[in-house]
Every structure is written in C-alpha cells, then in structure tokens.
Design a protein around this motif. Sequence first.
Motif, PDB file in Angstrom:
ATOM      1  N   UNK A 192       1.491   0.676 -12.665  1.00 52.26           N
ATOM      2  CA  UNK A 192       1.269  -0.022 -13.933  1.00 52.26           C
ATOM      3  C   UNK A 192       2.148  -1.260 -14.028  1.00 52.26           C
ATOM      4  N   UNK A 193       3.429  -1.146 -13.638  1.00 49.44           N
ATOM      5  CA  UNK A 193       4.365  -2.237 -13.831  1.00 49.44           C
ATOM      6  C   UNK A 193       4.675  -2.990 -12.532  1.00 49.44           C
TER       7      UNK A 193
ATOM      8  N   UNK B  81       7.955  -8.159 -12.240  1.00 49.31           N
ATOM      9  CA  UNK B  81       6.827  -7.244 -12.233  1.00 49.31           C
ATOM     10  C   UNK B  81       5.658  -7.872 -11.474  1.00 49.31           C
ATOM     11  N   UNK B  82       5.190  -7.164 -10.463  1.00 45.87           N
ATOM     12  CA  UNK B  82       4.023  -7.577  -9.678  1.00 45.87           C
ATOM     13  C   UNK B  82       4.162  -8.999  -9.144  1.00 45.87           C
ATOM     14  N   UNK B  83       5.216  -9.282  -8.379  1.00 47.43           N
ATOM     15  CA  UNK B  83       5.353 -10.642  -7.835  1.00 47.43           C
ATOM     16  C   UNK B  83       4.204 -10.972  -6.881  1.00 47.43           C
TER      17      UNK B  83
ATOM     18  N   UNK C 133       0.826  -1.211   0.000  1.00 46.86           N
ATOM     19  CA  UNK C 133       0.000   0.000   0.000  1.00 46.86           C
ATOM     20  C   UNK C 133       0.859   1.259   0.000  1.00 46.86           C
ATOM     21  N   UNK C 134       1.971   1.233   0.738  1.00 47.86           N
ATOM     22  CA  UNK C 134       2.879   2.388   0.747  1.00 47.86           C
ATOM     23  C   UNK C 134       3.544   2.547  -0.611  1.00 47.86           C
ATOM     24  N   UNK C 135       4.006   1.441  -1.195  1.00 48.21           N
ATOM     25  CA  UNK C 135       4.612   1.505  -2.531  1.00 48.21           C
ATOM     26  C   UNK C 135       3.648   2.151  -3.525  1.00 48.21           C
ATOM     27  N   UNK C 136       2.430   1.672  -3.534  1.00 54.92           N
ATOM     28  CA  UNK C 136       1.427   2.194  -4.460  1.00 54.92           C
ATOM     29  C   UNK C 136       1.226   3.691  -4.264  1.00 54.92           C
TER      30      UNK C 136
END
Length: 503
Positions: free
Chosen positions: A469-470, A484-486, A379-382
């Motif tokens: 996005x990635x 990407x998105x593990x 959530x923080x990354x986003x």
Amino acid sequence: MVATKDILTADGVVRGSQGRRVSRWRSIPFAAPPVGELRFRAPQPVQPWSGVRDATEFGFAAMQHRRGAQLGPRRLQPTGEDCLTLNITVPNAPASKPRPVMVFIHGGGYFIGTSALGLYSGAQLALRGDVIMVSMNYRLGAFGYVDFSEYSTPAHQFDTNLGLRDQVAALEWVRRDIAAFGGDPDNVTIFGESAGAHAVLALMATPTAAGLFHRGISQSPPADWGPSQADAKLFARRCLEKLGAGTGDAAQALLTARPNDIRRAVDRAVNDVMHSQPGLFPAAPVIDGDFLPQPIVAAFANGSAHGVPLIIGTNRDEGALFARFDDTLPTTPDRMRSVLRQVGGDAESRVTAAYPGFPERKVAVRMGGDFTFWRPSVAVMEGHSRFAPTYAYRYDFAPRAVHLAGFGATHALDLIPVFGVTTTPVGRALTVAGGQRGFRAVSRQFQDNWLAFARSGEPLPNWPAYTEERRATMIIDYPSRVENDPDQAKRLAWQGVHPPALV
C-alpha cells in the motif's frame, strides 16, 4: 610473536590469531575437500583431526580466473578445488551472553570472489555491534553453478546446486559450532551483496536451510537469476562442447579433466551466452524441483520462502560499474532493446517511455542496472511483505570524486560504508575531492541499521516496514529520508518483464 587462541570445534581444535581488539580464525573447513570422487558432489562431512589445526592463514579461494581472487596490488590468493572453508572474527572484550552472528556471503557473479578479502573480515562491524562475523567460501562457476546431473552414472553421481549446497553446509557448521566462539546459534543473520545477495534470497527459498538463520539482508540482488531445468541442461551441454567432451564420455571427462580446463570451458560458454542473449545469466542456482523447488521470486510471491525478516535494496546507479568494466550486462541501447524485444508485447515501448532520454547511453546504463537489480528486487519486496517483516532501501550517496568519475552510487559502492572502512586508504581515495563527512555519516547509518536488525530483526525506528500500500523505502543518502514508492512510473513499466530463456 603473534598471540594465538585455540578453540575446540566438533571436528577438532583450531588455532586462530589474537590481535589487540579482535581474534580471527581463517579457513576452517566446514566440509570435506570436493576433490577426486567428490568433484561435482554435494558437500560431505569433514574428517575430524587430532592435534591442533592452524587457522591463522588463508587457504585456497574457489576455482576461478586468478584475477578474481586478487586481495590487493600484486597479491593473488591461490585458487583450488579444496576451498570449502569459513573465517571468523570475534571481539576480544568479554561478553555477558552469546553474541549475535552475522554471516557474510561474497559476491562476484557466482564466478569470482573470495572470503579472504580484507574488507569481508568485518572487524569494524564486529567491534561496533559486539557481534561475531563469519564469511564463507563456496564453489563458483563450473564447479558450483553448472548442472551436470544429467551425466550421472551408476558409479558417479553428479549433484545439482553445489554452490548453494555449500552455503547450507556452512550455515549448518555455524549452527553446530559457533557457540564455541561465543556466538548465539539462535540469532544468525545472513547478508550478502550482488551474487551474495542473490544467495541470501536463494537460501530463503531453499527448504533445507530452514532454521539455520533468523534474518536476511540482501544488497543489490539480481533476484530472478535461476535457470530452469531445461535451460540448465542445454547450458551444461554447451559447456561440455567447450571442454571437447561428448555426452557419451561426459562423466569421465568431468572427473579427470584438469580443474582449469573445466573452468576455462565454462567461462567461454557463459561469455557466449551473455553476449548473444543480453539479460540472461546461465550459471546460477538451478530451479531443479528438489533442492531449490521453484523460482526464487515465485517462492516469495506465494509465501513458501522462509518467513524471516528481510532487508533488501539496490543502489541508484547499479549499471555504471558494468558499463565501464564489463560489457555482459544490458547497459547499451542496443542490448537493452534486445532484452525488451525478447519479452515481446508492448514491453519495449512501455519501458523506454518510462526512461526519458533513451536511447542516450547514460539512460541505457540506468535502465540496464534497474532491469538487472531493482526490477526483480521490487518483486521480492512485494511478495515477502505479505508474509514477513520487509524493509526496503535505495542507496543514493556517492562522494564527489566518484560522481566526477561517472559512477555515482554504483554497484558494490555500498560495501565500503557497510563494512565501515570509509577512513581506510580506499575510503580516503574515494573522498579525495570531498565527501568524507557524508560518507562517514552514511556508514554509521548502514552499520547502525544492519546491527540493530541483527540484534532484534528490526532496523532503527525511523525506518518503516515496506507494504504494497505504501511502499516505504529508506533512501540512504546525506541526509537520508523515507520515500513512498520511489520511481513509481518505472516500477509500473517493468511489470511483466523477465529475463529471457536460453536458446
């Protein structure tokens, strides 16, 4: 005879020890001792001294259970309320310009830990990157993360968020005084692990910390810890009950009780909550609407967190350490079900479906670690990636002996390679069954990226920024790779899941 080195700070001269390659100053006060009338008060300025203050030995660790300040076999650091100090490690080689500064915030659940741990001196990082290393103490547990402000009186004010305020005061000291040690006050990186990683994020969400640091590194943060004002008040009352004090005489009791009596009372209250309500941690920075105005994840989501570059990540097997040594996190099937049932809706069916094999114990351990650390970190990354450069990682490497012991890349294992101590006795013990080459390679990658980030605000060029996005994520392993998105299915399943409120 040990060589010494004197430095003039704004408060007076401090004398450190000069070794062959680095010089060290230990337990320099950054605030007045929070004792007597200053107990449960915001940090106050240091009283300047005359003459030379010895800074070659460590003073007190923050109040905590004595085993929390263990420095080695049969070596315990004394604990006390007079603990607001910091330590500095500086390379002896001459520098042509001010050095970048890296400030480490230790972990320990906001209840244990000390900056005196040899690992945290950061000598290897300082030498490898030609940086200045700073580590700090801050008030813990009862004295730093319980909100007793409701019991203030006209004669005795009790402040909120004392540990967080201590960290701000330490950074203000760095801003004011680090140039005397050859550091650049305009190039400060804060980094921390576990509760220290949470502190990095809390500082990024604290308005008064603006301008005191220029980048942050958050290693395994339980990012959405932080009781509401209502929860904080309820928990403070439970702590007073454990202390045997009523609300009418709370102020007097808090000011006159022996430090260890207060510490033990709060420890019991925390233990009760964490066993009765899995997934809830009641003693952390409080969302008080003032010093910390809003929940940390919300601050990152709406862009009110300080817009500095951020590295943030978790370890693949976070929960394994707690499953073996600490039963307070939700790392059993029953405790994990309890967390999800408190969330309500379809959370239980949705999340358990994303973890094939549940309710096997090892799957519950992975789930509990992801719930506590990875879920809120995503959530923080986003949120932060919408407003400032953000770099995500997952740490996957563990030497064979660590795998055989059933831990994998568990919580806190990353501290060994980050601080470059893979070839010390501890590092050699972890690689007794093999893996020394991989551990050393992982250490170089951690350090090279952390140091590049401290110098420029960017890790090495092969690490792309995180975007929604990635969702590019550096998988730190031997060898490392970008994914990407593990674990996308797990990420989606956790959406809308939050820690419960105190009941």
